[in-house]
Design a protein around this motif. Sequence first.
Motif, mmCIF file in Angstrom:
data_model
loop_
_atom_site.group_PDB
_atom_site.id
_atom_site.type_symbol
_atom_site.label_atom_id
_atom_site.label_comp_id
_atom_site.label_asym_id
_atom_site.label_seq_id
_atom_site.Cartn_x
_atom_site.Cartn_y
_atom_site.Cartn_z
ATOM 1 N N ALA A 16 62.560 38.941 34.513
ATOM 2 C CA ALA A 16 61.159 39.081 35.183
ATOM 3 C C ALA A 16 61.038 38.373 36.506
ATOM 4 N N ALA A 20 60.399 40.065 40.116
ATOM 5 C CA ALA A 20 59.288 39.634 40.798
ATOM 6 C C ALA A 20 59.544 39.524 42.325
ATOM 7 N N SER A 23 60.431 42.760 43.870
ATOM 8 C CA SER A 23 59.204 43.436 44.314
ATOM 9 C C SER A 23 58.520 42.889 45.407
ATOM 10 N N GLY A 45 48.049 42.559 35.095
ATOM 11 C CA GLY A 45 48.949 41.463 34.972
ATOM 12 C C GLY A 45 48.454 40.226 34.171
ATOM 13 N N ALA A 71 56.151 44.044 29.967
ATOM 14 C CA ALA A 71 56.866 44.792 30.807
ATOM 15 C C ALA A 71 56.683 46.286 30.731
ATOM 16 N N LYS A 74 53.987 47.036 33.210
ATOM 17 C CA LYS A 74 54.336 46.954 34.472
ATOM 18 C C LYS A 74 55.251 48.253 34.891
ATOM 19 N N VAL A 86 53.478 46.698 41.568
ATOM 20 C CA VAL A 86 54.664 45.988 40.781
ATOM 21 C C VAL A 86 54.671 44.579 41.124
ATOM 22 N N ASP A 90 53.440 41.294 38.695
ATOM 23 C CA ASP A 90 54.171 40.083 38.620
ATOM 24 C C ASP A 90 53.603 38.906 38.965
ATOM 25 N N SER A 91 53.131 38.836 40.225
ATOM 26 C CA SER A 91 52.695 37.709 40.689
ATOM 27 C C SER A 91 51.322 37.240 39.691
ATOM 28 N N ILE A 94 52.714 35.827 36.197
ATOM 29 C CA ILE A 94 53.305 34.671 36.029
ATOM 30 C C ILE A 94 52.539 33.709 36.542
#
Length: 109
Positions: A16, A20, A23, A45, A71, A74, A86, A90-91, A94
Amino acid sequence: MKWYKYLLVIPVLAMALSAASCSTKQAEKGSTESEAQLEAARNAGREAARLIITREFADSMEFHGAILEAASRKAAYQLDKQPGCVAAFDSAFISTIRTVRPDLARQLQ
């Protein structure tokens, strides 16, 4: 939870985080997504993270399943070849986990 149950979590987190970072590099090259699409990806996200941080997992397999579910959400952006979305997903995913459940974020590292 026993320490060996976290052995499954470490590779998932590594994938992951590497996804990230890749991406983010792609997004810096020039994103064609609109701000509305990026905001929708950020919201997705955050929602995926909320599904994880509000649960208590009985074992590592249940946790691993929840990460795979995130996942798969995403993956829609990846299949549409939207690197900016994407990265936004991810940002937000997380950072939401780090902000709300730092204990869980430490376990993911």
